[in-house]
Design an enzyme around this catalytic site. Structure first.
Site, PDB file in Angstrom:
ATOM      1  N   ARG A 151       0.779  -1.343  -0.018  1.00 27.94           N
ATOM      2  CA  ARG A 151       0.132   0.126   0.065  1.00 27.94           C
ATOM      3  C   ARG A 151       0.662   1.191  -0.206  1.00 27.94           C
ATOM      4  NH1 ARG A 151      -5.134  -1.441   3.834  1.00 27.94           N
ATOM      5  NH2 ARG A 151      -6.183  -2.600   1.994  1.00 27.94           N
ATOM      6  N   LYS A 174     -20.520 -17.422  -0.608  1.00 29.77           N
ATOM      7  CA  LYS A 174     -22.081 -17.065  -0.520  1.00 29.77           C
ATOM      8  C   LYS A 174     -22.489 -16.450  -1.698  1.00 29.77           C
ATOM      9  CE  LYS A 174     -22.463 -17.544   4.421  1.00 29.77           C
ATOM     10  NZ  LYS A 174     -22.725 -16.721   5.507  1.00 29.77           N
ATOM     11  N   GLY A 185     -13.181  -3.518   0.132  1.00 26.41           N
ATOM     12  CA  GLY A 185     -14.711  -3.199  -0.003  1.00 26.41           C
ATOM     13  C   GLY A 185     -14.931  -1.938  -1.254  1.00 26.41           C
ATOM     14  N   GLY A 240     -11.207  -8.650  -1.934  1.00 27.17           N
ATOM     15  CA  GLY A 240     -11.056  -9.650  -0.896  1.00 27.17           C
ATOM     16  C   GLY A 240     -10.033 -11.101  -1.408  1.00 27.17           C
TER      17      GLY A 240
HETATM   18  P1  AMP Z   1     -15.821 -14.491   0.075  1.00 24.40           P
HETATM   19  O1  AMP Z   1     -15.190 -13.907   0.948  1.00 24.40           O
HETATM   20  O2  AMP Z   1     -17.282 -14.762  -0.117  1.00 24.40           O
HETATM   21  O3  AMP Z   1     -15.290 -14.313  -1.558  1.00 24.40           O
HETATM   22  O4  AMP Z   1     -15.493 -16.215   0.083  1.00 24.40           O
HETATM   23  C1  AMP Z   1     -13.947 -16.522  -0.122  1.00 24.40           C
HETATM   24  C2  AMP Z   1     -14.076 -17.992   0.674  1.00 24.40           C
HETATM   25  O5  AMP Z   1     -14.701 -18.912   0.089  1.00 24.40           O
HETATM   26  C3  AMP Z   1     -12.563 -18.326   0.676  1.00 24.40           C
HETATM   27  O6  AMP Z   1     -11.991 -18.679   1.811  1.00 24.40           O
HETATM   28  C4  AMP Z   1     -12.971 -20.120   0.345  1.00 24.40           C
HETATM   29  O7  AMP Z   1     -12.182 -20.886   0.862  1.00 24.40           O
HETATM   30  C5  AMP Z   1     -14.182 -20.041   0.359  1.00 24.40           C
HETATM   31  N1  AMP Z   1     -14.722 -21.101  -0.676  1.00 24.40           N
HETATM   32  C6  AMP Z   1     -14.477 -21.279  -1.884  1.00 24.40           C
HETATM   33  N2  AMP Z   1     -14.881 -22.473  -2.595  1.00 24.40           N
HETATM   34  C7  AMP Z   1     -15.759 -23.188  -1.478  1.00 24.40           C
HETATM   35  C8  AMP Z   1     -16.428 -24.143  -1.216  1.00 24.40           C
HETATM   36  N3  AMP Z   1     -16.701 -25.004  -2.189  1.00 24.40           N
HETATM   37  N4  AMP Z   1     -16.993 -24.670   0.277  1.00 24.40           N
HETATM   38  C9  AMP Z   1     -16.822 -23.483   0.971  1.00 24.40           C
HETATM   39  N5  AMP Z   1     -16.069 -22.611   0.856  1.00 24.40           N
HETATM   40  C10 AMP Z   1     -15.584 -22.422  -0.379  1.00 24.40           C
END
Ligand code: AMP
Length: 396
Positions: free
Chosen positions: A35, A198, A377, A354
């Site tokens: 940064r 999610k 963010g 992220g």
């Molecule tokens: P996000 O913060 O929503 O972008 O999610 C990122 C996280 O999703 C990472 O830490 C991954 O480990 C998790 N992730 C990716 N694929 C899967 C999966 N098939 N089942 C559970 N978690 C997952």
């Protein structure tokens, strides 16, 4: 877009909001200076014009109190080392002491102010506090993309005290141009890859980008909500039961926008959420009970590869497997390779938000894609179509 390249800073003091919210070890030594490095071009341009630079930033969450561990005195040596010259430090950011240090600053010199968040007024967006800060400089430069989605005193409110002398720094400009290049001026076909855990956290992004893209690859944990909504058996894989109708709705909207959606066709499945558990490959629509999908299978990787090699613009947000566990990182690594290859073939690739940024850094893909966003963010909110307060304040 009004950037610092539109102004000559000779004999001017530029008050530059940066995002030096850097990680530190337990001795408070900076462990990753990305940064700081990122604002070097902005600082150099102002100094080369014959101006001086007053850097202001927050660090951590001191919540309006003076706390030694969050003092910027701990990072000033690192800032000096990265910027290649001595950086002065004053242990206040407003008031007599700060004003004196700012007024004594000579052309070619750099001053770092104490943590803005030692004052609760910063995060409240207090006008009085912003006005006091504004007294320190002749021009305001916002180069803190990482905090541009916050309407804080130093990121947005302060801009009103600088009529014609408020500018985007070069890092901000690069971030905004990269988003523009994907969502507004993207050479077609445009492919977005959305992964992560999610659907619920990505829904606004999907809705906003649909009109701008040709292909949508959905991977990671969120893919299972779609597969289940389509009638698949997903075993114990991650699912948001209440989002099943929404998943179908998204697929419908994609169709209306003539966006081709690519869901994984197979998965690496595991008996437990842990690296050393039993694992095998399965059709993603037929995962046995007691097993969960933790990574994209080989057929899916090949299919995503074909789509990406035929894309001219690529946006990537979110890993397509649990890459933090080495046995389930293969899908995301393959995806990184495909994006790198497409980039080599001339595609523009933006990695934003992220965990995919963490992946790119950790696995060494930083130089193999066109642009890696520095703002988590802020990048997500931009992709959601929101105008960031820090951007709006300069554009006003
Ligand atoms: P996000 O913060 O929503 O972008 O999610 C990122 C996280 O999703 C990472 O830490 C991954 O480990 C998790 N992730 C990716 N694929 C899967 C999966 N098939 N089942 C559970 N978690 C997952």
């Amino acid at each position: 877009m009004k950037t610092i390249n539109d102004f000559n800073f000779k004999d001017k003091k530029a008050l530059v909001r940066v995002d030096f919210n850097v990680p530190q070890d337990d001795q408070l030594k900076v462990t990753d200076n990305t940064r700081i490095t990122a604002v070097k071009p902005t600082v150099e341009k102002i100094l080369n014009d014959g101006g001086s630079v007053i850097l202001m930033t927050h660090l951590g969450r001191p919540k309006g109190e003076v706390k030694d561990e969050f003092s910027l005195k701990h990072i000033v040596d690192e800032v000096s080392s990265v910027l290649g010259q001595e950086v002065k430090f004053v242990d206040e950011c407003i008031g007599d002491k700060a004003e004196k240090a700012a007024s004594e600053l000579q052309p070619g010199e750099i001053l770092l102010l104490e943590n803005l968040r030692f004052h609760s007024e910063e995060e409240k967006g207090d006008e009085g506090f912003a006005e006091k800060l504004s007294k320190l400089g002749d021009a305001f430069v916002n180069d803190a993309f990482g905090t541009a989605h916050r309407a804080h005193a130093s990121t947005a409110v302060i801009a009103q005290y600088f009529n014609s002398t408020k500018f985007f720094g070069l890092l901000m400009a690069k971030e905004l141009q990269a988003i523009d290049k994907v969502l507004r001026k993207g050479e077609r076909p445009v492919t977005a890859i959305l992964g992560g855990s999610k659907v619920s956290t990505k829904i606004t992004i999907i809705e906003n980008i649909l009109p701008a893209i040709d292909n949508l690859i959905i991977g990671g944990g969120m893919a299972f909500t779609f597969i289940k909504a389509l009638g698949g058996k997903i075993g114990n894989s991650l699912v948001e039961e209440d989002k099943l109708p929404l998943a179908l709705e998204i697929l419908g909207k994609a169709k209306e926008n003539q966006v081709k959606v690519y869901l994984p066709s197979d998965a690496i499945i595991a008996e437990a959420f842990n690296n050393d558990t039993e694992r095998k490959e399965a059709d993603i629509y037929a995962i046995p009970e007691g097993w969960m999908g933790l990574d994209a299978g080989h057929k899916s990787r090949d299919q995503f590869n074909d789509v990406l090699l035929n894309s001219r613009t690529i946006l990537w947000n979110g890993p397509i497997g649990v890459f933090e566990m080495s046995n389930f990182a293969g899908g995301t690594v393959a995806l990184g390779d495909s994006i790198a290859e497409a980039t080599k073939l001339g595609a523009f690739s933006l990695v934003g938000g992220g965990d995919s940024v963490a992946f790119v850094k950790q696995f060494g893909y930083g130089d193999k894609v066109s642009y890696v966003s520095t703002g988590g963010g802020a990048m997500l909110e931009s992709l959601e179509g929101l105008e960031l307060p820090g951007v709006a304040a300069i554009n006003k």
